[in-house]
Design a protein around this motif. Structure first.
Motif, PDB file in Angstrom:
ATOM      1  N   HIS A 135       0.879  -1.164   0.000  1.00 39.00           N
ATOM      2  CA  HIS A 135       0.000   0.000   0.000  1.00 39.00           C
ATOM      3  C   HIS A 135       0.922   1.221   0.000  1.00 39.00           C
ATOM      4  CE1 HIS A 135      -3.696  -2.336   1.356  1.00 39.00           C
ATOM      5  NE2 HIS A 135      -2.703  -3.209   1.476  1.00 39.00           N
ATOM      6  N   GLN A 160       5.038   2.681  -5.211  1.00 39.03           N
ATOM      7  CA  GLN A 160       4.350   1.908  -6.237  1.00 39.03           C
ATOM      8  C   GLN A 160       5.201   1.750  -7.487  1.00 39.03           C
ATOM      9  OE1 GLN A 160      -0.097   2.223  -6.614  1.00 39.03           O
ATOM     10  NE2 GLN A 160       0.300   4.200  -5.634  1.00 39.03           N
ATOM     11  N   HIS A 162       0.576  -3.942  -5.808  1.00 41.62           N
ATOM     12  CA  HIS A 162       0.585  -2.642  -5.139  1.00 41.62           C
ATOM     13  C   HIS A 162      -0.740  -1.931  -5.350  1.00 41.62           C
ATOM     14  CE1 HIS A 162       1.130  -0.444  -8.996  1.00 41.62           C
ATOM     15  NE2 HIS A 162       1.827  -1.524  -9.331  1.00 41.62           N
ATOM     16  N   VAL A 193      -1.646   4.009  -1.203  1.00 43.21           N
ATOM     17  CA  VAL A 193      -1.769   4.052   0.246  1.00 43.21           C
ATOM     18  C   VAL A 193      -2.811   5.087   0.647  1.00 43.21           C
ATOM     19  CG1 VAL A 193       0.052   5.791   0.596  1.00 43.21           C
ATOM     20  CG2 VAL A 193      -0.454   4.124   2.404  1.00 43.21           C
ATOM     21  N   ASP A 242      -4.698   3.253   5.895  1.00 44.57           N
ATOM     22  CA  ASP A 242      -3.637   2.247   5.849  1.00 44.57           C
ATOM     23  C   ASP A 242      -2.527   2.563   6.841  1.00 44.57           C
ATOM     24  OD1 ASP A 242      -4.881   0.800   3.819  1.00 44.57           O
ATOM     25  OD2 ASP A 242      -3.852   1.908   2.223  1.00 44.57           O
ATOM     26  N   ASP A 253       0.244  -7.569   3.892  1.00 44.62           N
ATOM     27  CA  ASP A 253       0.013  -6.206   3.427  1.00 44.62           C
ATOM     28  C   ASP A 253       0.917  -5.285   4.236  1.00 44.62           C
ATOM     29  OD1 ASP A 253      -2.807  -6.009   1.726  1.00 44.62           O
ATOM     30  OD2 ASP A 253      -2.765  -7.696   3.137  1.00 44.62           O
ATOM     31  N   SER A 301       1.845  -0.835   4.594  1.00 45.51           N
ATOM     32  CA  SER A 301       1.827   0.547   4.109  1.00 45.51           C
ATOM     33  C   SER A 301       3.273   0.990   3.934  1.00 45.51           C
ATOM     34  CB  SER A 301       1.090   1.458   5.088  1.00 45.51           C
ATOM     35  OG  SER A 301       1.811   1.595   6.306  1.00 45.51           O
TER      36      SER A 301
END
Length: 426
Positions: A295, A301, A311, A314, A318, A327, A329
């Motif tokens: 995230h 990303q 991806h 965020v 998050d 997962d 952030s």
């Protein structure tokens, strides 16, 4: 808070009254007696491995049939190795020093009065927890060693496993000539039983919740018995500009992927802009291989995309989420100041880590970040009672009063003042 059914209140209070009797008996035991009992309980659990695993299988099947999330199934599962590990944890507790009777401080006053502050058991400790049957064993063992009787209220997902474990341990206590009410399980009564336990002020001395944010919030806000808050783990790893690349990649990967369903797993990644180009390609390759969903902000990303990692953008939510899954952030930050500010805004107060070769940066991070554990150049997965050498743990406290961080034997005691004189009057 809804009204508690009167018959459930009476059932819980009856258990608590029996536990208080057992607690008074435990307080008189020597270390040798307690250690012998712990070894006997460990042997009994080992001998009952097949029965415990079978009971756990019932819970697993029921949980999966009810759609229990994979991370909670992992917490719930007890195979032969995990059962033996739980038994070994009791033996490790037996090897630890007995905190009861330890003199914390003392002095002789000018008038001749001799003062000693000594550790004594809490008395009756209530545990309210979710799908982690190892807590059943850890709580019983730490309670026994510290002279406390325990009342356990585990989640319904682990009902069969907890019942099997408590039956074995109560039998082991009785075989040692000890009061089996040192270990008690509230197996019926549902949420009413938990509420009755955490409002049994005067019968229960302390309540410790372990589980998700919802459970902890409920216990902290509704309990009339004193509570030690074992908070959620929104743990960050910050990679500083000076971080050694290989070390950073290993620490980030281990913190996130070693075991995702535990509170000391990393949920947030921050990387200094000056380290991003050399660290993130390798980190994202590891994330892609492990199936981690990133995230991330735009830069994160971009690196995730290049490495083939899943991806998504965020969000502010998050940044505050304990995912307990594959997962994380992730954000690129401008400098150490930005990293510290982000951690301070979003930390749950559990564990925060920095990877750096700059001693000044490490010193600032450990000084300014407010958490129960702050790690330098080490995985967040080390915040654990066993890893700290405490044996089993009762939980990881994220509050500041009485106990903070991994809680073991000393944290399950309080103190009393013993004052001895020879006729002094005031």
């Amino acid at each position: 808070m809804s009204t508690i059914t009167p018959d459930v209140v009476e059932q819980v209070h009856a258990v608590a009254r029996r536990a208080r009797v057992a607690a008074r008996e435990l307080a008189l035991l020597t270390r040798a007696q307690k250690d012998a009992a712990l070894h006997a309980l460990a042997d009994a659990i080992d001998d009952a491995t097949a029965a415990v695993v079978a009971a756990n299988g019932e819970d697993i099947d029921r949980g999966q049939g009810n759609g229990l999330p994979a991370n909670l199934v992992d917490r719930l599962r007890l195979d032969e190795d995990r059962v033996h590990s739980a038994a070994d944890a009791l033996r490790q507790v037996a090897a630890l020093p007995d905190p009861v009777g330890e003199v914390v401080r003392g002095s002789t006053l000018a008038n001749g009065l001799q003062l000693r502050q000594v550790r004594v058991p809490m008395g009756v400790v209530g545990m309210i927890y979710e799908a982690r049957p190892n807590v059943t064993v850890d709580a019983a063992g730490l309670g026994l060693k510290s002279g406390n009787a325990v009342i356990l209220r585990g989640g319904s997902a682990a009902a069969s496993t907890n019942a099997a474990l408590v039956e074995v341990m109560r039998g082991g206590l009785a075989a040692q000539g000890l009061n089996p009410d040192a270990v008690n399980l509230l197996g019926e009564g549902g949420h009413d039983a938990a509420r009755a336990l955490m409002t049994a002020r005067g019968l229960v001395d302390l309540v410790i919740p372990r589980g998700g944010a919802g459970l902890i919030h409920t216990v902290v806000t509704e309990s009339t018995v004193p509570v030690i808050e074992t908070g959620t783990g929104n743990c960050h790893v910050y990679v500083d500009a000076s971080a050694e690349t290989g070390m950073a990649v290993e620490i980030v990967t281990n913190s996130k992927t070693h075991r995702t369903s535990v509170c000391n797993a990393a949920e947030s990644l921050l990387v200094h802009r000056g380290a991003a180009e050399r660290v993130l390609p390798a980190v994202m390759e590891q994330f892609a291989a492990a199936g981690v969903t990133v995230h991330g902000d735009a830069e994160m990303q971009r690196y995730a995309e290049a490495a083939g990692a899943v991806h998504v953008p965020v969000t502010d939510e998050d940044d505050d989420t304990e995912f307990l899954s594959l997962d994380i952030s992730a954000r690129v930050v401008e400098d150490l100041d930005a990293a510290i500010a982000h951690v301070q805004e979003h930390t749950s107060g559990h564990t925060e880590a920095i990877v750096t070769a700059d001693r000044s940066a490490a010193r600032r991070f450990t000084t300014e970040v407010d958490a129960a554990a702050v790690l330098v150049n080490a995985s967040t997965r080390f915040t654990d009672g066993a890893e700290f050498g405490f044996g089993a743990e009762i939980g990881i406290s994220t509050q500041k009063l009485h106990a903070r961080g991994p809680m073991a034997l000393p944290e399950l005691t309080t103190t009393k003042w013993v004052v001895e004189g020879d006729g002094q009057i005031r």
